[in-house]
Structure formats: structure tokens, C-alpha cells
Design a protein around this motif. Structure first.
Motif, PDB file in Angstrom:
ATOM      1  N   PHE A 132     -71.960 -17.495 -12.891  1.00  0.00           N
ATOM      2  CA  PHE A 132     -72.243 -18.727 -13.760  1.00  0.00           C
ATOM      3  C   PHE A 132     -73.293 -19.423 -12.233  1.00  0.00           C
ATOM      4  N   SER A 133     -74.267 -20.477 -12.920  1.00  0.00           N
ATOM      5  CA  SER A 133     -75.323 -20.882 -12.213  1.00  0.00           C
ATOM      6  C   SER A 133     -75.473 -22.229 -12.548  1.00  0.00           C
ATOM      7  N   GLY A 134     -76.691 -22.719 -11.702  1.00  0.00           N
ATOM      8  CA  GLY A 134     -76.707 -24.210 -12.103  1.00  0.00           C
ATOM      9  C   GLY A 134     -76.023 -25.000 -11.180  1.00  0.00           C
ATOM     10  N   MET A 135     -75.967 -26.442 -11.245  1.00  0.00           N
ATOM     11  CA  MET A 135     -75.351 -27.293 -10.550  1.00  0.00           C
ATOM     12  C   MET A 135     -73.826 -27.608 -11.375  1.00  0.00           C
ATOM     13  N   ILE A 136     -72.887 -27.852 -10.624  1.00  0.00           N
ATOM     14  CA  ILE A 136     -71.533 -28.170 -11.107  1.00  0.00           C
ATOM     15  C   ILE A 136     -71.777 -29.696 -11.636  1.00  0.00           C
ATOM     16  N   PRO A 137     -71.601 -29.824 -13.084  1.00  0.00           N
ATOM     17  CA  PRO A 137     -71.683 -31.149 -13.631  1.00  0.00           C
ATOM     18  C   PRO A 137     -70.774 -32.228 -13.353  1.00  0.00           C
ATOM     19  N   SER A 138     -71.310 -33.366 -13.318  1.00  0.00           N
ATOM     20  CA  SER A 138     -70.248 -34.678 -13.008  1.00  0.00           C
ATOM     21  C   SER A 138     -69.238 -34.616 -14.021  1.00  0.00           C
ATOM     22  N   TRP A 139     -69.261 -34.052 -15.183  1.00  0.00           N
ATOM     23  CA  TRP A 139     -68.225 -34.338 -16.253  1.00  0.00           C
ATOM     24  C   TRP A 139     -67.120 -33.520 -15.950  1.00  0.00           C
ATOM     25  N   VAL A 140     -67.175 -32.674 -14.891  1.00  0.00           N
ATOM     26  CA  VAL A 140     -66.024 -31.905 -14.543  1.00  0.00           C
ATOM     27  C   VAL A 140     -64.952 -32.938 -13.911  1.00  0.00           C
ATOM     28  N   GLY A 141     -65.175 -33.835 -13.230  1.00  0.00           N
ATOM     29  CA  GLY A 141     -64.507 -34.738 -12.551  1.00  0.00           C
ATOM     30  C   GLY A 141     -64.158 -35.882 -13.567  1.00  0.00           C
ATOM     31  N   GLN A 142     -64.773 -35.960 -14.672  1.00  0.00           N
ATOM     32  CA  GLN A 142     -64.385 -36.958 -15.549  1.00  0.00           C
ATOM     33  C   GLN A 142     -63.508 -36.556 -16.957  1.00  0.00           C
ATOM     34  N   SER A 143     -64.145 -35.366 -17.250  1.00  0.00           N
ATOM     35  CA  SER A 143     -63.123 -34.914 -18.548  1.00  0.00           C
ATOM     36  C   SER A 143     -62.390 -34.043 -18.237  1.00  0.00           C
ATOM     37  N   LEU A 144     -62.245 -33.546 -17.003  1.00  0.00           N
ATOM     38  CA  LEU A 144     -61.071 -32.706 -16.475  1.00  0.00           C
ATOM     39  C   LEU A 144     -60.000 -33.048 -15.945  1.00  0.00           C
ATOM     40  N   SER A 145     -59.828 -34.334 -15.955  1.00  0.00           N
ATOM     41  CA  SER A 145     -59.046 -35.164 -14.931  1.00  0.00           C
ATOM     42  C   SER A 145     -57.452 -34.805 -14.918  1.00  0.00           C
ATOM     43  N   ASN A 146     -56.760 -33.964 -15.701  1.00  0.00           N
ATOM     44  CA  ASN A 146     -55.589 -33.402 -15.462  1.00  0.00           C
ATOM     45  C   ASN A 146     -55.497 -31.849 -14.740  1.00  0.00           C
ATOM     46  N   LEU A 147     -56.495 -31.601 -14.305  1.00  0.00           N
ATOM     47  CA  LEU A 147     -56.639 -30.233 -13.745  1.00  0.00           C
ATOM     48  C   LEU A 147     -55.783 -30.516 -12.506  1.00  0.00           C
ATOM     49  N   LYS A 148     -54.988 -29.304 -12.227  1.00  0.00           N
ATOM     50  CA  LYS A 148     -54.367 -29.047 -11.034  1.00  0.00           C
ATOM     51  C   LYS A 148     -54.833 -27.844 -10.378  1.00  0.00           C
ATOM     52  N   ILE A 149     -55.747 -26.821 -10.883  1.00  0.00           N
ATOM     53  CA  ILE A 149     -56.299 -25.905 -10.396  1.00  0.00           C
ATOM     54  C   ILE A 149     -57.476 -25.615 -10.959  1.00  0.00           C
ATOM     55  N   LEU A 150     -58.592 -25.899  -9.826  1.00  0.00           N
ATOM     56  CA  LEU A 150     -60.137 -25.643 -10.207  1.00  0.00           C
ATOM     57  C   LEU A 150     -60.541 -24.223  -9.319  1.00  0.00           C
ATOM     58  N   VAL A 151     -60.862 -23.358  -9.940  1.00  0.00           N
ATOM     59  CA  VAL A 151     -61.531 -22.189  -9.156  1.00  0.00           C
ATOM     60  C   VAL A 151     -62.773 -21.768  -9.694  1.00  0.00           C
ATOM     61  N   LEU A 152     -64.011 -21.928  -8.675  1.00  0.00           N
ATOM     62  CA  LEU A 152     -65.365 -21.836  -9.159  1.00  0.00           C
ATOM     63  C   LEU A 152     -65.947 -20.981  -8.205  1.00  0.00           C
TER      64      LEU A 152
END
Length: 341
Positions: free
Chosen positions: A85-105
Motif C-alpha cells: 500500500f502507498s500514498g498518504m494515510i488519509p485523514s478519514w482513518v481517524g474519523q471513520s474508524l473511531s472504534n479501532l483498538k488495533i491499527l497496523v499499517l
């Protein structure tokens, strides 16, 4: 069929992921990790309202972060590590995935800054962005990650899925290049790993407010300045790695030396260098390097001048060539004459 969990991990599957998710509207977990998938379609996976866990680790997916994840408001665990995966980490990750407890990129090709919207993920416990091409600063709002702020052993902090007997089928944690299996008590672990990127600036003092953080890795970046003085307030911190940056001042004696190596302006225990010896050795090293560079430059220049001073006239003047070969012949006859007698 009311499928709730799909586990196809660690096989030899390849190609694109089929678009058949609409058949399983009640699915909670999908694990496609450790295969050879190359393409994920913008598909009906976005219409899975109950999806809590998605693991696509160690495949060959590429392109930008899949946009269908915008609808993943129920996601608790998202692991996209070790892909392309490439490109920028989009800002919607922090807005739409607000219930995440694990984020591995980790181990992708993401670039650009860390979006400050990630700070809105109040229940996030594991944030792994290591081994990418991220630039810029660590967001100062990092102390808004509420799950890492207060020491809490309540049931709310546990990561639990109502499938597979309640077991969380995720990959073991990779901390300081070591593998740890916390699958049985993962809900008690908190970790931030920004290592092996191109991040710069000073380490924000706001990081030291994360009293529940257990693992912090900022190694192999371009951080400057001093280690925050109040880092001792991080009561739960078990492992910290600030190695191979450009930090100055003194390090923390309660951590092993490997956490600070590669910062040549750091001094004091647990490293064996002092402030005076470190600065003098750096000066000697710089002077030595400069001397060697000028030596080779002068040697090369002298060789070039001497070579053309001798060979140049022989190439461009026939009289010089004639005289030179006559001289060589006379010397050769003299040597032969002496050797004969």
C-alpha cells in the motif's frame, strides 16, 4: 448461510479477492493474512455493518488505502501490514474508524505526514506505522489517545470478539524487532511504533502523558533535540527505543543501552561515553575524515599533472618522441654491455 467468521489465513491463495461479501451480511471477522492476494476490489465489503476484525497482513495488495474502509465504523482491529500500500494515510482513518483498538499499517510504502485525526481514536491501544516512508512531525495531540492515558484494568479495555470462542485471531506483536504473542491478554497491551520512517523534529513532550503506554519505538528516524525530561512519568513503559536518531543530552538510565545507540550526541549511562569524550571523538572523526578526503584529492591531482607532463609532449611532438626513444635505446645498449662483461 449466516457466516460470522472467515479465516483463510496462511494458505497459498493468490489473485484478486472475490466480490461476494453481500452474501454474508452478519460476518464479524475476516482473516486473509499470509497469502498471495494482489488485488482487493472496492466491493460489497463496505456493506458489512458488523465487521469488527479485518486482517490482510502479508499479501501483495497495492495502491491507496481501500476507500471501503470509510464505512468500517464497527471495526475494532485492522491489520494491513506487510503489503505494498502507498500514498498518504488519509485523514478519514481517524474519523471513520473511531472504534479501532488495533491499527497496523507497518511495512508498506505510505508517505507524507501522520494525520492528526488519528488523535481522535480514543480507544486505540496499538498503533503500528513502522517501516514506511512517513515524514513530518509526530502530532502533538498524541496525548488525546485516551486508552493510553490512564491505567485501567477494567473489562472495557479487553479486546473481545464473539466468534471463535472469543479468541482474537491476530498476528503476534513485533516490538523492537522481537515477536511477542499477547493473544491471551492483548487488551492489556498498549503500543506505539513509528520506527524506520523519515520523521523529524523534536519528540513531543505530550508523549510523556501516556501513562498507560507499554511499548514506544521511535528508532531509525531523524528526531532531534533532547529526550523529554518528564518521560519518567510514563509509569507503564516497559520498552522504549530511541536509537539511530539525532538526539542530544543525557539518556534514561533505567533502559538498556541499545535503546539509545546511534545518537552520537547522547552521553552518560547506560552508554559508555561521556560528554567531553563524545564531543572530542566526534571532532577528531570529522577532522580525520576531512584529512583523508584532501589527501586523496591531492594525490589524484598530482598523478594527473605528472602523467600529462610526461606523456603529453610525447603524444603531440614528434621530435620529443624521437629523442625519448633514442634515449631508451642508448640506456638499453649500456645495460646489455655491462651485463655482458
Amino acid at each position: 448461510m449466516q457466516l460470522s467468521f472467515l479465516n483463510l489465513a496462511s494458505n497459498n491463495l493468490s489473485g484478486k479477492v472475490p466480490d461476494c461479501w453481500a452474501r454474508w451480511p452478519y460476518i464479524v471477522g475476516v482473516n486473509l493474512g499470509n497469502n498471495h492476494f494482489t488485488r482487493i476490489l472496492q466491493t460489497s465489503m463496505s456493506s458489512l455493518p458488523l465487521l469488527e476484525m479485518l486482517n490482510l497482513r502479508n499479501n501483495s495488495f497495492s495502491g491507496n488505502l481501500p476507500s471501503f474502509l470509510k464505512n468500517g465504523s464497527s471495526l475494532v482491529s485492522l491489520d494491513l501490514g506487510e503489503n505494498q500500500f502507498s500514498g498518504m494515510i488519509p485523514s478519514w482513518v481517524g474519523q471513520s474508524l473511531s472504534n479501532l483498538k488495533i491499527l497496523v499499517l507497518r511495512s508498506n510504502k505510505f508517505s507524507g505526514p501522520i494525520p492528526h485525526q488519528i488523535c481522535n481514536m480514543s480507544v486505540l491501544q496499538i498503533l503500528d506505522l513502522a517501516h514506511n516512508e512517513l515524514t513530518g512531525y509526530v502530532p502533538k495531540c498524541v496525548n488525546h489517545l485516551s486508552a493510553m492515558l490512564v491505567i485501567n484494568n477494567s473489562l472495557e479495555s479487553y479486546i473481545y470478539f464473539p466468534v471463535s470462542g472469543g479468541q482474537l485471531l491476530v498476528e503476534p506483536l513485533l516490538l523492537k524487532e522481537r515477536v511477542y504473542d499477547y493473544s491471551s491478554n492483548l487488551g492489556l497491551i498498549t503500543s506505539i511504533d513509528f520506527s524506520n520512517n523519515e520523521l523529524s523534529g523534536e519528540i513531543p513532550t505530550e508523549l510523556t502523558g501516556l501513562k498507560r503506554l507499554h511499548f514506544l519505538n521511535l528508532s531509525n528516524n531523524h528526531f532531534i533535540g533532547q529526550i523529554p525530561q518528564n518521560i519518567g512519568n510514563m509509569e507503564s513503559l516497559e520498552t522504549m527505543d530511541f536509537s539511530r536518531n539525532h538526539l542530544t543530552g543525557t539518556q534514561i538510565q533505567s533502559f538498556e543501552a541499545s535503546s539509545f545507540v546511534g545518537n552520537y550526541d547522547l552521553y552518560g549511562p547506560p552508554l559508555n561515553n561521556s560528554c567531553s569524550s563524545n564531543s572530542s571523538s566526534n571532532k577528531e572523526e570529522v577532522h580525520h575524515v576531512k584529512g583523508i578526503n584532501w589527501f586523496f584529492v591531492s594525490m589524484a591531482f598530482g598523478f594527473i599533472v605528472g602523467f600529462w607532463a610526461v606523456v603529453g609532449p610525447l603524444l603531440y611532438s614528434s621530435s620529443w618522441r624521437y629523442a625519448y626513444f633514442q634515449f631508451i635505446d642508448r640506456m638499453w645498449y649500456k645495460l646489455q654491455y655491462r651485463c655482458y662483461w
